[in-house]
Motif scaffolding. Structure first.
Motif, PDB file in Angstrom:
ATOM      1  N   ARG A   1       0.864  -1.184   0.000  1.00 33.22           N
ATOM      2  CA  ARG A   1       0.000   0.000   0.000  1.00 33.22           C
ATOM      3  C   ARG A   1       0.894   1.225   0.000  1.00 33.22           C
ATOM      4  O   ARG A   1       1.631   1.469   0.962  1.00 33.22           O
ATOM      5  CB  ARG A   1      -0.908   0.020   1.220  1.00 33.22           C
ATOM      6  N   LEU A   2       0.831   1.982  -1.068  1.00 35.16           N
ATOM      7  CA  LEU A   2       1.590   3.214  -1.174  1.00 35.16           C
ATOM      8  C   LEU A   2       0.756   4.375  -0.656  1.00 35.16           C
ATOM      9  O   LEU A   2      -0.464   4.405  -0.827  1.00 35.16           O
ATOM     10  CB  LEU A   2       1.991   3.479  -2.624  1.00 35.16           C
ATOM     11  N   SER A   3       1.437   5.328  -0.055  1.00 28.99           N
ATOM     12  CA  SER A   3       0.779   6.534   0.421  1.00 28.99           C
ATOM     13  C   SER A   3       1.458   7.758  -0.162  1.00 28.99           C
ATOM     14  O   SER A   3       2.656   7.740  -0.452  1.00 28.99           O
ATOM     15  CB  SER A   3       0.810   6.598   1.943  1.00 28.99           C
ATOM     16  N   CYS A   4       0.690   8.794  -0.325  1.00 26.38           N
ATOM     17  CA  CYS A   4       1.198  10.071  -0.821  1.00 26.38           C
ATOM     18  C   CYS A   4       0.651  11.157   0.098  1.00 26.38           C
ATOM     19  O   CYS A   4      -0.566  11.361   0.155  1.00 26.38           O
ATOM     20  CB  CYS A   4       0.754  10.297  -2.255  1.00 26.38           C
ATOM     21  N   ALA A   5       1.547  11.811   0.798  1.00 27.97           N
ATOM     22  CA  ALA A   5       1.159  12.873   1.716  1.00 27.97           C
ATOM     23  C   ALA A   5       1.434  14.228   1.081  1.00 27.97           C
ATOM     24  O   ALA A   5       2.509  14.444   0.519  1.00 27.97           O
ATOM     25  CB  ALA A   5       1.923  12.745   3.025  1.00 27.97           C
ATOM     26  N   ALA A   6       0.464  15.109   1.177  1.00 31.86           N
ATOM     27  CA  ALA A   6       0.589  16.429   0.566  1.00 31.86           C
ATOM     28  C   ALA A   6       0.746  17.498   1.632  1.00 31.86           C
ATOM     29  O   ALA A   6       0.151  17.414   2.713  1.00 31.86           O
ATOM     30  CB  ALA A   6      -0.629  16.732  -0.287  1.00 31.86           C
ATOM     31  N   SER A   7       1.547  18.502   1.311  1.00 31.50           N
ATOM     32  CA  SER A   7       1.686  19.663   2.183  1.00 31.50           C
ATOM     33  C   SER A   7       1.789  20.916   1.322  1.00 31.50           C
ATOM     34  O   SER A   7       2.065  20.829   0.128  1.00 31.50           O
ATOM     35  CB  SER A   7       2.924  19.531   3.071  1.00 31.50           C
ATOM     36  N   GLY A   8       1.525  22.056   1.941  1.00 28.41           N
ATOM     37  CA  GLY A   8       1.618  23.302   1.196  1.00 28.41           C
ATOM     38  C   GLY A   8       0.430  23.585   0.313  1.00 28.41           C
ATOM     39  O   GLY A   8       0.441  24.539  -0.468  1.00 28.41           O
ATOM     40  N   GLY A   9      -0.595  22.765   0.432  1.00 30.36           N
ATOM     41  CA  GLY A   9      -1.782  22.973  -0.384  1.00 30.36           C
ATOM     42  C   GLY A   9      -2.881  22.042   0.062  1.00 30.36           C
ATOM     43  O   GLY A   9      -2.659  21.108   0.829  1.00 30.36           O
ATOM     44  N   THR A  10      -4.078  22.303  -0.408  1.00 25.53           N
ATOM     45  CA  THR A  10      -5.230  21.481  -0.065  1.00 25.53           C
ATOM     46  C   THR A  10      -5.427  20.426  -1.147  1.00 25.53           C
ATOM     47  O   THR A  10      -5.715  20.760  -2.298  1.00 25.53           O
ATOM     48  CB  THR A  10      -6.491  22.356   0.055  1.00 25.53           C
ATOM     49  N   LEU A  11      -5.286  19.173  -0.747  1.00 22.33           N
ATOM     50  CA  LEU A  11      -5.322  18.096  -1.725  1.00 22.33           C
ATOM     51  C   LEU A  11      -6.659  18.013  -2.454  1.00 22.33           C
ATOM     52  O   LEU A  11      -6.715  17.590  -3.611  1.00 22.33           O
ATOM     53  CB  LEU A  11      -5.023  16.765  -1.038  1.00 22.33           C
ATOM     54  N   SER A  12      -7.708  18.436  -1.805  1.00 28.09           N
ATOM     55  CA  SER A  12      -9.030  18.361  -2.425  1.00 28.09           C
ATOM     56  C   SER A  12      -9.161  19.265  -3.653  1.00 28.09           C
ATOM     57  O   SER A  12     -10.110  19.141  -4.417  1.00 28.09           O
ATOM     58  CB  SER A  12     -10.111  18.723  -1.406  1.00 28.09           C
ATOM     59  N   SER A  13      -8.189  20.142  -3.847  1.00 33.26           N
ATOM     60  CA  SER A  13      -8.193  21.029  -5.010  1.00 33.26           C
ATOM     61  C   SER A  13      -7.582  20.383  -6.253  1.00 33.26           C
ATOM     62  O   SER A  13      -7.559  20.993  -7.320  1.00 33.26           O
ATOM     63  CB  SER A  13      -7.409  22.317  -4.693  1.00 33.26           C
ATOM     64  N   TYR A  14      -7.080  19.150  -6.100  1.00 33.70           N
ATOM     65  CA  TYR A  14      -6.332  18.515  -7.175  1.00 33.70           C
ATOM     66  C   TYR A  14      -6.904  17.160  -7.560  1.00 33.70           C
ATOM     67  O   TYR A  14      -7.314  16.370  -6.699  1.00 33.70           O
ATOM     68  CB  TYR A  14      -4.875  18.323  -6.773  1.00 33.70           C
ATOM     69  N   THR A  15      -6.883  16.900  -8.844  1.00 34.71           N
ATOM     70  CA  THR A  15      -7.045  15.538  -9.338  1.00 34.71           C
ATOM     71  C   THR A  15      -5.709  14.839  -9.119  1.00 34.71           C
ATOM     72  O   THR A  15      -4.654  15.419  -9.381  1.00 34.71           O
ATOM     73  CB  THR A  15      -7.399  15.553 -10.831  1.00 34.71           C
ATOM     74  N   MET A  16      -5.745  13.630  -8.623  1.00 30.94           N
ATOM     75  CA  MET A  16      -4.512  12.940  -8.248  1.00 30.94           C
ATOM     76  C   MET A  16      -4.271  11.716  -9.116  1.00 30.94           C
ATOM     77  O   MET A  16      -5.220  11.047  -9.558  1.00 30.94           O
ATOM     78  CB  MET A  16      -4.577  12.515  -6.777  1.00 30.94           C
ATOM     79  N   GLY A  17      -3.012  11.430  -9.333  1.00 37.17           N
ATOM     80  CA  GLY A  17      -2.660  10.266 -10.128  1.00 37.17           C
ATOM     81  C   GLY A  17      -1.435   9.571  -9.591  1.00 37.17           C
ATOM     82  O   GLY A  17      -0.678  10.130  -8.792  1.00 37.17           O
ATOM     83  N   TRP A  18      -1.285   8.333 -10.016  1.00 36.98           N
ATOM     84  CA  TRP A  18      -0.068   7.566  -9.756  1.00 36.98           C
ATOM     85  C   TRP A  18       0.514   7.132 -11.103  1.00 36.98           C
ATOM     86  O   TRP A  18      -0.238   6.712 -12.005  1.00 36.98           O
ATOM     87  CB  TRP A  18      -0.362   6.320  -8.918  1.00 36.98           C
ATOM     88  N   PHE A  19       1.817   7.239 -11.211  1.00 34.36           N
ATOM     89  CA  PHE A  19       2.554   6.780 -12.379  1.00 34.36           C
ATOM     90  C   PHE A  19       3.674   5.872 -11.884  1.00 34.36           C
ATOM     91  O   PHE A  19       4.015   5.890 -10.706  1.00 34.36           O
ATOM     92  CB  PHE A  19       3.153   7.958 -13.156  1.00 34.36           C
ATOM     93  N   ARG A  20       4.252   5.137 -12.793  1.00 30.06           N
ATOM     94  CA  ARG A  20       5.420   4.352 -12.465  1.00 30.06           C
ATOM     95  C   ARG A  20       6.404   4.413 -13.619  1.00 30.06           C
ATOM     96  O   ARG A  20       6.030   4.646 -14.758  1.00 30.06           O
ATOM     97  CB  ARG A  20       5.042   2.907 -12.140  1.00 30.06           C
ATOM     98  N   GLN A  21       7.659   4.186 -13.266  1.00 29.77           N
ATOM     99  CA  GLN A  21       8.711   4.185 -14.271  1.00 29.77           C
ATOM    100  C   GLN A  21       9.676   3.057 -13.974  1.00 29.77           C
ATOM    101  O   GLN A  21      10.346   3.067 -12.935  1.00 29.77           O
ATOM    102  CB  GLN A  21       9.442   5.526 -14.330  1.00 29.77           C
ATOM    103  N   ALA A  22       9.744   2.121 -14.886  1.00 32.82           N
ATOM    104  CA  ALA A  22      10.705   1.027 -14.791  1.00 32.82           C
ATOM    105  C   ALA A  22      11.994   1.453 -15.482  1.00 32.82           C
ATOM    106  O   ALA A  22      11.975   2.349 -16.331  1.00 32.82           O
ATOM    107  CB  ALA A  22      10.132  -0.221 -15.447  1.00 32.82           C
ATOM    108  N   PRO A  23      13.116   0.824 -15.135  1.00 27.34           N
ATOM    109  CA  PRO A  23      14.398   1.208 -15.744  1.00 27.34           C
ATOM    110  C   PRO A  23      14.346   1.152 -17.262  1.00 27.34           C
ATOM    111  O   PRO A  23      13.902   0.162 -17.846  1.00 27.34           O
ATOM    112  CB  PRO A  23      15.362   0.171 -15.185  1.00 27.34           C
ATOM    113  N   GLY A  24      14.765   2.236 -17.898  1.00 27.49           N
ATOM    114  CA  GLY A  24      14.820   2.285 -19.345  1.00 27.49           C
ATOM    115  C   GLY A  24      13.493   2.494 -20.029  1.00 27.49           C
ATOM    116  O   GLY A  24      13.414   2.440 -21.269  1.00 27.49           O
ATOM    117  N   LYS A  25      12.439   2.740 -19.254  1.00 28.93           N
ATOM    118  CA  LYS A  25      11.110   2.916 -19.846  1.00 28.93           C
ATOM    119  C   LYS A  25      10.536   4.285 -19.527  1.00 28.93           C
ATOM    120  O   LYS A  25      11.004   4.984 -18.637  1.00 28.93           O
ATOM    121  CB  LYS A  25      10.174   1.819 -19.344  1.00 28.93           C
ATOM    122  N   GLU A  26       9.488   4.624 -20.272  1.00 27.16           N
ATOM    123  CA  GLU A  26       8.793   5.886 -20.045  1.00 27.16           C
ATOM    124  C   GLU A  26       7.894   5.776 -18.806  1.00 27.16           C
ATOM    125  O   GLU A  26       7.581   4.683 -18.340  1.00 27.16           O
ATOM    126  CB  GLU A  26       7.934   6.236 -21.262  1.00 27.16           C
TER     127      GLU A  26
END
Length: 124
Positions: A19-44
């Motif tokens: 389970r990954l978590s993403c903690a936000a500071s300096g802003g209100t998270l409810s103002s943003y659409t959120m996403g997760w991306f990943r990058q494997a070695p040598g890939k986009e």
């Protein structure tokens, strides 16, 4: 502007969960659409999941649909990515991203703020 910090990565055997978590500071998270991306070695960067501001909508590519679940707790300014039935091909650095626009995007360049990433390694 919002700062994002991911946590929860690690080494897991195939079939396991993280389970990954993403903690936000300096802003209100409810103002943003959120996403997760990943990058494997040598890939986009690869889109993994997105969730609308109110958590009314979630989106996944076929590669993770049914295995990954994105959620958010706006009161705690956090976003989570529950990853089940992990496969070796899920090995990558996972990034949390925030987007000012209302609609989600599957494109790396569609997000305005990024975390530093957390490594996920799935052994076979």
């Amino acid at each position: 502007q919002v700062q994002l910090v991911e946590s929860g990565g690690g080494l897991v055997q195939a079939g396991g969960s993280l389970r990954l978590s993403c903690a936000a500071s300096g802003g209100t998270l409810s103002s943003y659409t959120m996403g997760w991306f990943r990058q494997a070695p040598g890939k986009e960067h690869e889109f993994v999941a997105a969730i609308t501001r109110s958590a009314g909508g979630t989106y996944y590519p076929d590669s993770v649909k049914g295995r990954f679940t994105i959620s958010r707790d706006n009161a705690k300014n956090t976003v989570h990515l529950q990853m089940n039935s992990l496969k070796p091909e899920d090995t990558a650095v996972y990034y949390c991203a925030a987007r000012r626009a209302i609609y989600y995007s599957t494109y790396y360049n569609g997000y305005d703020f990024w975390g530093q990433g957390t490594q996920v390694t799935v052994s076979s």
